[in-house]
Design a protein around this motif. Structure first.
Motif, PDB file in Angstrom:
ATOM      1  N   GLU B  74     -12.005  11.793  15.957  1.00 56.86           N
ATOM      2  CA  GLU B  74     -11.678  10.459  15.442  1.00 56.86           C
ATOM      3  C   GLU B  74     -10.182  10.170  15.548  1.00 56.86           C
ATOM      4  O   GLU B  74      -9.778   9.110  16.035  1.00 56.86           O
ATOM      5  CB  GLU B  74     -12.135  10.331  13.978  1.00 56.86           C
ATOM      6  CG  GLU B  74     -13.637  10.238  13.838  1.00 56.86           C
ATOM      7  CD  GLU B  74     -14.073   9.701  12.471  1.00 56.86           C
ATOM      8  OE1 GLU B  74     -13.357   9.956  11.479  1.00 56.86           O
ATOM      9  OE2 GLU B  74     -15.124   9.044  12.421  1.00 56.86           O
ATOM     10  N   GLU B 183     -11.144   5.162   6.812  1.00 57.71           N
ATOM     11  CA  GLU B 183     -12.106   6.148   6.344  1.00 57.71           C
ATOM     12  C   GLU B 183     -12.332   7.207   7.413  1.00 57.71           C
ATOM     13  O   GLU B 183     -12.458   6.882   8.594  1.00 57.71           O
ATOM     14  CB  GLU B 183     -13.421   5.429   5.975  1.00 57.71           C
ATOM     15  CG  GLU B 183     -14.375   5.459   7.108  1.00 57.71           C
ATOM     16  CD  GLU B 183     -15.539   4.516   7.061  1.00 57.71           C
ATOM     17  OE1 GLU B 183     -16.485   4.838   6.348  1.00 57.71           O
ATOM     18  OE2 GLU B 183     -15.509   3.522   7.786  1.00 57.71           O
ATOM     19  N   ALA B 184     -12.320   8.462   7.004  1.00 59.37           N
ATOM     20  CA  ALA B 184     -12.645   9.547   7.924  1.00 59.37           C
ATOM     21  C   ALA B 184     -14.129   9.833   7.781  1.00 59.37           C
ATOM     22  O   ALA B 184     -14.594  10.221   6.718  1.00 59.37           O
ATOM     23  CB  ALA B 184     -11.826  10.787   7.583  1.00 59.37           C
ATOM     24  N   ARG B 185     -14.876   9.594   8.864  1.00 52.97           N
ATOM     25  CA  ARG B 185     -16.319   9.822   8.797  1.00 52.97           C
ATOM     26  C   ARG B 185     -16.671  11.199   9.328  1.00 52.97           C
ATOM     27  O   ARG B 185     -17.807  11.607   9.336  1.00 52.97           O
ATOM     28  CB  ARG B 185     -17.044   8.739   9.592  1.00 52.97           C
ATOM     29  CG  ARG B 185     -16.745   7.334   9.074  1.00 52.97           C
ATOM     30  CD  ARG B 185     -17.392   6.296   9.943  1.00 52.97           C
ATOM     31  NE  ARG B 185     -16.965   6.424  11.335  1.00 52.97           N
ATOM     32  CZ  ARG B 185     -17.452   5.679  12.316  1.00 52.97           C
ATOM     33  NH1 ARG B 185     -18.390   4.789  12.076  1.00 52.97           N
ATOM     34  NH2 ARG B 185     -17.022   5.830  13.555  1.00 52.97           N
ATOM     35  N   LYS B 186     -15.627  11.863   9.845  1.00 53.03           N
ATOM     36  CA  LYS B 186     -15.823  13.193  10.431  1.00 53.03           C
ATOM     37  C   LYS B 186     -14.716  14.089   9.908  1.00 53.03           C
ATOM     38  O   LYS B 186     -13.542  13.769  10.038  1.00 53.03           O
ATOM     39  CB  LYS B 186     -15.740  13.061  11.949  1.00 53.03           C
ATOM     40  CG  LYS B 186     -15.879  14.345  12.736  1.00 53.03           C
ATOM     41  CD  LYS B 186     -15.918  13.979  14.203  1.00 53.03           C
ATOM     42  CE  LYS B 186     -16.198  15.153  15.106  1.00 53.03           C
ATOM     43  NZ  LYS B 186     -16.390  14.714  16.497  1.00 53.03           N
ATOM     44  N   ARG B 187     -15.091  15.201   9.295  1.00 60.73           N
ATOM     45  CA  ARG B 187     -14.099  16.090   8.715  1.00 60.73           C
ATOM     46  C   ARG B 187     -14.259  17.492   9.301  1.00 60.73           C
ATOM     47  O   ARG B 187     -15.370  18.025   9.310  1.00 60.73           O
ATOM     48  CB  ARG B 187     -14.249  16.124   7.194  1.00 60.73           C
ATOM     49  CG  ARG B 187     -13.927  14.783   6.531  1.00 60.73           C
ATOM     50  CD  ARG B 187     -14.552  14.648   5.161  1.00 60.73           C
ATOM     51  NE  ARG B 187     -15.991  14.551   5.212  1.00 60.73           N
ATOM     52  CZ  ARG B 187     -16.665  13.393   5.331  1.00 60.73           C
ATOM     53  NH1 ARG B 187     -16.033  12.245   5.387  1.00 60.73           N
ATOM     54  NH2 ARG B 187     -17.985  13.408   5.387  1.00 60.73           N
ATOM     55  N   VAL B 188     -13.174  18.056   9.797  1.00 58.57           N
ATOM     56  CA  VAL B 188     -13.241  19.401  10.370  1.00 58.57           C
ATOM     57  C   VAL B 188     -13.003  20.412   9.263  1.00 58.57           C
ATOM     58  O   VAL B 188     -12.010  20.343   8.551  1.00 58.57           O
ATOM     59  CB  VAL B 188     -12.202  19.560  11.504  1.00 58.57           C
ATOM     60  CG1 VAL B 188     -12.236  20.979  12.056  1.00 58.57           C
ATOM     61  CG2 VAL B 188     -12.465  18.544  12.611  1.00 58.57           C
TER      62      VAL B 188
END
Lengths: 276, 326
Positions: B74, B183-188
């Motif tokens: 992202e 908004e972060a919809r993907k988190r590592v």
């Protein structure tokens, strides 16, 4: 503790997942000598067997396991003519709840960007929490379709999944990086995930299952049903101009003869090299 | 502005080899198209990488932000599409790696740039972009064209281009990152190292490797018997691990182990590129496969075009004979 509190604490117990799995039918070329056809752009397809793309088979299996665990439904979607029905029936036989085929002669199925556009248009017509598909296909190996669908639908995505879990209404994916290292990512749903081979063990399809699936309905949709004009899917973004056998300089020395003669020659070779 | 931009990849603060290879592909195009070659470095504190890369290109574009410390598609996509809109490069090149596979298709759709993946050669001819890539598991090569567009994206196959340093030293240009909020919809969440189960195929002198051609799990003991007679171990290609027939630490290839034994016997392995990457430097390669055009014969020293279920038993019998076993 009231019911609502329990639901908040363990949402995994009630969450039902509607999953779309995008599958492609591909020629089985693993043990076949391939020839280029007269157009020079495609393989000679006569006499080839077709089957579900191996990566998509794993995506389907992963989807079925998630559904079995959390409830919900699995819908298999494919693009193509009636030959794609065979693959969709296989998906139904394995346990998919519904099958949809986008059949339209105006479609160029060899362009992954066209395919992604059409599949994302189809997904818009359905309700879903997850879209799963294979990382790539056995035939062209582009590895484009999955993330391209995610972009069309403006959804988060993860590629190369070796493990998928649903935790607290989010999806946790282990991605396969180089050398066996895995990266863990968490996605909000809905999301698009491309599945790596080997994620779970594949189930076999029973003959009875296939026979039962013959009677099930495969919903056929056209570009008009998807609200796409032929202009929108007209020009491919990329196309194969020429297909040819790789021109490589081989150093290989072929060992011929009966199996016994071959064995004798190999053993002599190994002895000469001090390996026996 | 006229650029070919290559996205740099790093691991542990070092430039990855694939980046230098992608720069070589980028150089070929840049020279032909009369463009500058730029490397794009994203990260938290990556000035050292920029310094290293300056030897391989005309410009190093450097964007530092703590949110770029680890790869997250992202953030990477936001930064790269921002830079592309600012600088309008003609071609964007990256490796066909777990990063390139993840990132390139989304960027292609967002920017409207045709993408050709996994390229082993690239070419710019009469105003059009072409790439050579393998299809059908490496059995055929394809020359693929991209439709005319403002820009293009290519991912290149590891090991396909030879890195070479530039004549001069590239200039480092710092680019401010765009707004990365939202908004972060993907988190590592982190990385997991591979698990090891016991047998070390990397230290073996002799490897008997099996592939799809072994057919059934129940046929594996045949390969094991041959390996034992030769004093070696059994390894395999990816499909065998995918089926759960052998543990992952027996897998040879780019997603498994890299081996260099004295003898590598490939039985029923067609030789997909990912497998070849893991065994190409073996001292002696003997391959048995039914298909005379199987890519494994492109790398083998000796080849047998036959059914492995005829060849293995004959070999076992012969070795037992010379060892005085019955």
């Amino acid at each position: 503790m009231g019911l609502s509190a329990r639901i908040v604490a363990v949402p995994g117990l009630w969450l039902a997942l509607d999953i779309i799995v995008c599958v492609k039918y591909v020629p089985d070329v693993s043990s076949t000598e391939l020839k280029v056809d007269s157009s020079g752009r495609d393989i000679e397809r006569r006499g080839l067997n077709y089957d579900i793309n191996e990566w998509d088979d794993y995506a389907l299996e992963a989807a079925l396991m998630l559904r079995d665990k959390h409830g919900g439904s699995v819908t298999a979607v494919s693009i193509g003519g009636e030959e794609a029905d065979r693959v969709l029936r296989r998906c139904l036989a394995k346990g998919a709840d519904k099958a949809v085929r986008i059949g339209d002669t105006r479609l160029n199925v060899n362009d992954p960007f066209t395919v992604a556009k059409v599949l994302s248009a189809a997904a818009r017509k359905m309700s879903f929490d997850l879209i799963l598909t294979g990382v790539q296909a056995n035939d062209d190996g582009y590895a484009i379709t999955g993330p391209a669908i995610a972009q069309h639908l403006n959804l988060p995505h993860a590629t190369l999944a070796k493990k998928i879990e649903i935790v607290d209404g989010r999806v946790i994916v282990n991605r396969e990086l180089e050398g066996g290292v895995e990266e863990i990512v968490e996605l909000d749903m809905p999301a698009v995930i491309t599945v790596q081979s080997g994620i779970v063990e594949l189930r076999y399809v029973s003959v009875l299952g296939i026979r039962m699936a013959m009677r099930r309905e495969i919903k056929v949709m056209s570009l008009d049903d998807l609200g796409l004009s032929s202009e929108e899917v007209g020009e491919p973004w990329i196309r194969v101009e020429e297909l040819y056998a790789p021109r490589v300089e081989r150093r290989v020395e072929f060992v011929g003869g009966s199996p016994e003669e071959v064995a004798t020659k190999i053993v002599e070779l190994l002895k000469r090299r001090g390996l026996l | 502005m006229g650029e070919v931009v290559v996205l740099a990849e790093q691991r542990g603060g070092e430039v990855r080899e694939i980046t230098l290879e992608a720069l070589a592909a980028g150089r070929k195009l840049a020279d032909k198209m009369g463009l500058n070659l730029a490397a794009l470095v994203l990260g938290s504190v990556v000035e050292k990488l920029a310094e290293q890369l300056s030897e391989y290109c005309d410009t190093v574009l450097l964007t530092e932000d703590e949110r770029l410390a680890q790869y997250n598609s992202e953030n990477y996509q936001r930064v790269i599409s921002h830079i592309v809109r600012e600088r309008s490069p003609r071609v964007l090149v990256m490796g066909h790696t777990s990063l390139g596979i993840d990132l390139a298709p989304r960027l292609a759709v967002e920017l409207g740039f045709p993408l050709i993946t996994d390229c082993i050669d690239v070419e710019f001819l009469d105003g059009r972009l072409y790439a050579t890539r393998q299809m059908y598991g490496g059995k055929l090569n394809a020359r693929v064209s991209a439709r005319e567009a403002d820009g293009y994206i290519l991912t290149v196959r590891p090991g396909s281009f030879h890195p070479s340093k530039a004549a001069g030293k590239g200039v480092v240009v710092r680019l401010a990152p765009p707004e990365l909020g939202g908004e972060a919809r993907k988190r590592v969440k982190g990385l997991v190292a591979p698990t090891e189960s016991g047998v070390s195929i990397e230290s073996a002198d002799i490897i008997v490797a099996i592939g799809r051609g072994i057919g059934e799990k129940t046929n594996i003991p045949l390969a094991e018997e041959l390996a034992k007679l030769l004093g070696g171990v059994v390894a395999c290609s990816r499909p065998i691990v995918d089926k759960g027939w052998l543990p992952p630490d027996r897998q040879v290839g780019s997603s498994g182990k890299t081996v260099k034994p004295k003898l590598y016997m490939a039985l029923g392995i067609s030789g997909a590129f990912q497998h070849i990457m893991g065994m190409m430097n073996s001292q002696l390669i003997i391959a048995v496969n039914k298909d005379p055009n199987a890519p494994i014969f492109n790398i083998a020293h000796y080849g047998v075009v036959d059914d492995l279920f005829k060849i293995i038993p004959a070999l076992i019998k012969k070795i037992k004979e010379i060892k005085g076993m019955k």
